[in-house]
Design a protein around this motif. Structure first.
Motif, PDB file in Angstrom:
ATOM      1  N   MET A   1       0.827  -1.345   0.020  1.00  0.00           N
ATOM      2  CA  MET A   1       0.149   0.109   0.081  1.00  0.00           C
ATOM      3  C   MET A   1       0.862   1.295  -0.055  1.00  0.00           C
ATOM      4  O   MET A   1       1.867   1.539   0.750  1.00  0.00           O
ATOM      5  CB  MET A   1      -0.696  -0.109   1.226  1.00  0.00           C
ATOM      6  N   SER A   2       0.557   2.144  -0.865  1.00  0.00           N
ATOM      7  CA  SER A   2       1.366   3.414  -0.865  1.00  0.00           C
ATOM      8  C   SER A   2       0.944   4.251   0.027  1.00  0.00           C
ATOM      9  O   SER A   2      -0.277   4.345   0.519  1.00  0.00           O
ATOM     10  CB  SER A   2       1.166   4.059  -2.314  1.00  0.00           C
ATOM     11  N   GLY A   3       1.683   5.229   0.618  1.00  0.00           N
ATOM     12  CA  GLY A   3       1.461   6.212   1.540  1.00  0.00           C
ATOM     13  C   GLY A   3       0.695   7.243   0.953  1.00  0.00           C
ATOM     14  O   GLY A   3       0.326   7.441  -0.159  1.00  0.00           O
ATOM     15  N   ILE A   4      -0.010   8.545   1.639  1.00  0.00           N
ATOM     16  CA  ILE A   4      -0.687   9.607   1.409  1.00  0.00           C
ATOM     17  C   ILE A   4       0.195  10.830   1.676  1.00  0.00           C
ATOM     18  O   ILE A   4       0.851  10.831   2.540  1.00  0.00           O
ATOM     19  CB  ILE A   4      -1.819   9.617   2.079  1.00  0.00           C
ATOM     20  N   LEU A   5       0.223  11.606   0.459  1.00  0.00           N
ATOM     21  CA  LEU A   5       0.812  12.914   0.811  1.00  0.00           C
ATOM     22  C   LEU A   5      -0.043  13.722   1.451  1.00  0.00           C
ATOM     23  O   LEU A   5      -1.342  14.167   0.886  1.00  0.00           O
ATOM     24  CB  LEU A   5       1.387  13.527  -0.733  1.00  0.00           C
ATOM     25  N   TYR A   6       0.172  14.633   2.380  1.00  0.00           N
ATOM     26  CA  TYR A   6      -0.676  15.775   2.843  1.00  0.00           C
ATOM     27  C   TYR A   6      -0.056  16.872   2.741  1.00  0.00           C
ATOM     28  O   TYR A   6       1.130  17.220   3.205  1.00  0.00           O
ATOM     29  CB  TYR A   6      -0.657  15.430   4.243  1.00  0.00           C
ATOM     30  N   GLY A   7      -0.658  17.969   2.075  1.00  0.00           N
ATOM     31  CA  GLY A   7      -0.264  19.526   2.359  1.00  0.00           C
ATOM     32  C   GLY A   7      -0.543  20.184   3.254  1.00  0.00           C
ATOM     33  O   GLY A   7      -1.713  20.464   3.298  1.00  0.00           O
ATOM     34  N   VAL A   8       0.241  20.305   4.346  1.00  0.00           N
ATOM     35  CA  VAL A   8      -0.227  20.637   5.640  1.00  0.00           C
ATOM     36  C   VAL A   8       0.019  22.038   5.996  1.00  0.00           C
ATOM     37  O   VAL A   8       1.107  22.608   5.876  1.00  0.00           O
ATOM     38  CB  VAL A   8       0.358  19.809   6.680  1.00  0.00           C
ATOM     39  N   GLY A   9      -1.013  23.059   5.918  1.00  0.00           N
ATOM     40  CA  GLY A   9      -0.844  24.455   6.363  1.00  0.00           C
ATOM     41  C   GLY A   9      -0.716  24.610   7.640  1.00  0.00           C
ATOM     42  O   GLY A   9      -1.258  24.061   8.704  1.00  0.00           O
ATOM     43  N   VAL A  10       0.416  25.222   8.048  1.00  0.00           N
ATOM     44  CA  VAL A  10       0.687  25.436   9.396  1.00  0.00           C
ATOM     45  C   VAL A  10       0.389  26.906  10.065  1.00  0.00           C
ATOM     46  O   VAL A  10       0.911  27.448  10.910  1.00  0.00           O
ATOM     47  CB  VAL A  10       2.460  25.143   9.634  1.00  0.00           C
ATOM     48  N   GLY A  11      -0.185  27.598   9.063  1.00  0.00           N
ATOM     49  CA  GLY A  11      -0.580  28.708   9.461  1.00  0.00           C
ATOM     50  C   GLY A  11       0.437  29.900   9.128  1.00  0.00           C
ATOM     51  O   GLY A  11       1.637  29.488   8.691  1.00  0.00           O
ATOM     52  N   PRO A  12       0.234  31.193   9.411  1.00  0.00           N
ATOM     53  CA  PRO A  12       1.212  32.186   9.120  1.00  0.00           C
ATOM     54  C   PRO A  12       2.541  32.560   9.836  1.00  0.00           C
ATOM     55  O   PRO A  12       3.451  33.273   9.446  1.00  0.00           O
ATOM     56  CB  PRO A  12       0.337  33.497   8.976  1.00  0.00           C
ATOM     57  N   GLY A  13       2.221  32.050  11.141  1.00  0.00           N
ATOM     58  CA  GLY A  13       3.623  32.268  11.928  1.00  0.00           C
ATOM     59  C   GLY A  13       3.445  31.616  13.412  1.00  0.00           C
ATOM     60  O   GLY A  13       4.340  31.005  13.835  1.00  0.00           O
ATOM     61  N   ASP A  14       2.500  32.233  14.017  1.00  0.00           N
ATOM     62  CA  ASP A  14       2.143  31.776  15.314  1.00  0.00           C
ATOM     63  C   ASP A  14       1.846  30.222  15.738  1.00  0.00           C
ATOM     64  O   ASP A  14       1.024  29.682  14.719  1.00  0.00           O
ATOM     65  CB  ASP A  14       1.126  32.536  15.914  1.00  0.00           C
ATOM     66  N   PRO A  15       2.862  29.519  16.094  1.00  0.00           N
ATOM     67  CA  PRO A  15       2.400  28.034  16.163  1.00  0.00           C
ATOM     68  C   PRO A  15       1.278  27.784  16.768  1.00  0.00           C
ATOM     69  O   PRO A  15       0.585  26.322  16.365  1.00  0.00           O
ATOM     70  CB  PRO A  15       3.739  27.601  17.232  1.00  0.00           C
ATOM     71  N   GLU A  16       0.486  28.533  17.473  1.00  0.00           N
ATOM     72  CA  GLU A  16      -0.825  28.074  18.314  1.00  0.00           C
ATOM     73  C   GLU A  16      -1.911  28.414  17.175  1.00  0.00           C
ATOM     74  O   GLU A  16      -2.988  27.878  17.439  1.00  0.00           O
ATOM     75  CB  GLU A  16      -1.014  29.267  19.043  1.00  0.00           C
ATOM     76  N   LEU A  17      -1.750  28.829  15.687  1.00  0.00           N
ATOM     77  CA  LEU A  17      -2.550  28.962  14.684  1.00  0.00           C
ATOM     78  C   LEU A  17      -2.449  27.516  13.811  1.00  0.00           C
ATOM     79  O   LEU A  17      -3.019  27.491  13.026  1.00  0.00           O
ATOM     80  CB  LEU A  17      -2.343  30.138  13.939  1.00  0.00           C
ATOM     81  N   LEU A  18      -1.737  26.513  14.497  1.00  0.00           N
ATOM     82  CA  LEU A  18      -1.789  25.294  13.739  1.00  0.00           C
ATOM     83  C   LEU A  18      -3.196  24.937  13.943  1.00  0.00           C
ATOM     84  O   LEU A  18      -3.853  25.023  15.416  1.00  0.00           O
ATOM     85  CB  LEU A  18      -0.867  24.157  14.152  1.00  0.00           C
ATOM     86  N   THR A  19      -3.852  23.922  13.143  1.00  0.00           N
ATOM     87  CA  THR A  19      -4.841  23.365  13.663  1.00  0.00           C
ATOM     88  C   THR A  19      -4.872  21.920  14.369  1.00  0.00           C
ATOM     89  O   THR A  19      -3.597  21.363  14.188  1.00  0.00           O
ATOM     90  CB  THR A  19      -6.061  23.008  12.205  1.00  0.00           C
ATOM     91  N   LEU A  20      -5.913  21.680  14.847  1.00  0.00           N
ATOM     92  CA  LEU A  20      -5.760  20.159  15.466  1.00  0.00           C
ATOM     93  C   LEU A  20      -5.404  19.084  14.398  1.00  0.00           C
ATOM     94  O   LEU A  20      -4.615  18.235  14.898  1.00  0.00           O
ATOM     95  CB  LEU A  20      -7.090  19.990  16.470  1.00  0.00           C
ATOM     96  N   LYS A  21      -6.041  19.292  13.298  1.00  0.00           N
ATOM     97  CA  LYS A  21      -5.964  18.268  12.143  1.00  0.00           C
ATOM     98  C   LYS A  21      -4.499  18.145  11.812  1.00  0.00           C
ATOM     99  O   LYS A  21      -3.744  17.224  11.389  1.00  0.00           O
ATOM    100  CB  LYS A  21      -6.815  18.369  11.241  1.00  0.00           C
ATOM    101  N   ALA A  22      -3.902  19.368  11.805  1.00  0.00           N
ATOM    102  CA  ALA A  22      -2.344  19.552  11.240  1.00  0.00           C
ATOM    103  C   ALA A  22      -1.441  18.889  12.199  1.00  0.00           C
ATOM    104  O   ALA A  22      -0.645  17.952  11.858  1.00  0.00           O
ATOM    105  CB  ALA A  22      -1.998  21.129  11.124  1.00  0.00           C
ATOM    106  N   VAL A  23      -1.836  19.205  13.737  1.00  0.00           N
ATOM    107  CA  VAL A  23      -0.834  18.574  14.663  1.00  0.00           C
ATOM    108  C   VAL A  23      -1.128  17.091  14.302  1.00  0.00           C
ATOM    109  O   VAL A  23      -0.127  16.350  14.420  1.00  0.00           O
ATOM    110  CB  VAL A  23      -1.328  18.922  15.987  1.00  0.00           C
TER     111      VAL A  23
END
Lengths: 235, 235
Positions: free
Chosen positions: A1-23
């Motif tokens: 089974m091949s893996g999946i590529l995720y293009g993860v938006g980490v937000g603009p700068g403040d690490p707290e602006l990552l989403t729960l899903k990104a984490v």
């Protein structure tokens, strides 16, 4: 089974602006891919943001050479090479998180890799993030749009930037970077310097807030976002 | 010491699209404020999203009556009353999290409360969230903008929607709701139905994805986002 590529938006700068899903996605991926443009501003920023929010210990980190150049053939070759590098990890069964600033669907280099991976018959997905202009408006403590105003996001490299400035509604200028002097001239010619607000490096070290651009110096970095509003609605 | 009002964007629907900051702020606020529009679609949705990601046990939840009406005097009265209700909590020393869908700076009722609280000399801040159009593009697995394309966010209630459709770049139509039949007519007149993609209730129960609008029925909800692109860049 091949893996999946995720293009993860980490937000603009403040690490707290990552989403729960990104984490969660970053935690679950064995391989982390980050763009490397060869010393230009922004190199390694997405990785630093993610590291401040999630431990990357034990993960394989691959740097993809994606220089900023106007040479189309060179660009394509780098995009092809980067996609091949990611595809090798996916075919080996590893999920890969490609970290990108802001939201991955808006002006992201990730798009070039995403499309190539899909074309190869592999699986690639976008993981939405907070775009810089939302964080910039929050930092300025102003709404972007009120009532029935339109919102125009204009890259400064966009050939219609001048015409874009004359549109009704709120105008956001992104990617001013090297074009800042030209953008300032366009704004000055329209008497808009007083009404233009700007944040540089929003949520990052060295953040600067400009309530207008009348006295703004010209060393604007790649991480500048300018907001022009039509005026405020009355209470 | 008076409390602080936070306009917290809970993202478009998927509770995993809350940011770490949104979760922290909601956890730290004693009072949660939510808009209530009197039975219309969307009532209580922001609260449900937040509840799926954060425990609200032990918090005071206040419902602010903010009906959707075109009667300006009635609107203003409701905004004034809601702001007074929030101000009373702030003056009693409580921090208040006002929950709002998507990002609080883009077409949010929160803006009306925010401005009033600031005008009263109290403290109000925006907490950026993922806007619906980013999640919709991710769901459709397409980039919103590539290269130097502009991005135009147009509320369907915007008087220039027709002209907006003719702009270059990517056009996003929000708040189509009751105007869906009219929007569909405008798109059909321009031969754009085939090229228009739509997601209803993105990330929520009852989500529907339309790869084009040729056969879309007309019971579009308030939670519909339409995306029109100029065409794809070649690889």
């Amino acid at each position: 089974m091949s893996g999946i590529l995720y293009g993860v938006g980490v937000g603009p700068g403040d690490p707290e602006l990552l989403t729960l899903k990104a984490v969660k996605i970053i935690n679950n991926c064995a391989v982390i891919a980050v763009p490397k443009n060869g010393g230009a501003l922004g190199d390694g920023v997405a990785l630093q943001i993610a590291k401040s929010a999630v431990s990357l210990d034990g993960k394989k980190i691959i740097e993809l050479t994606l220089p900023m150049t106007r040479d189309k053939a060179e660009l394509q070759r780098h995009h092809d090479d980067a996609a091949e590098c990611v595809a090798a990890e996916l075919r080996a069964g590893y999920d890969v998180a490609f970290l990108t600033l802001g939201d991955p669907t808006i002006y992201s280099t990730y798009t070039y890799i995403h499309k190539r991976i899909i074309k190869m018959g592999l699986n690639a997905q976008f993981v939405a993030g907070v775009p810089s202009f939302c964080a910039v408006a929050a930092r300025l403590n102003i709404p972007l749009t009120e009532g029935a105003q339109a919102l125009h996001i204009l890259p400064a490299s966009y050939k219609g930037t001048g015409a874009g400035l004359d549109m009704c509604g709120t105008r956001v200028l992104m990617k001013t970077g090297k074009a800042f002097a030209e953008v300032k001239k366009q704004l000055a010619g329209r008497g808009m310097l007083k009404n233009a607000k700007m944040v540089q490096k929003c949520g990052m070290e060295g953040e600067r807030v400009f309530e207008n651009l009348e006295n703004a110096d010209e060393d604007a970095s790649y991480f500048s976002v300018i907001i022009l509003k039509d005026g405020e609605e009355k209470l």
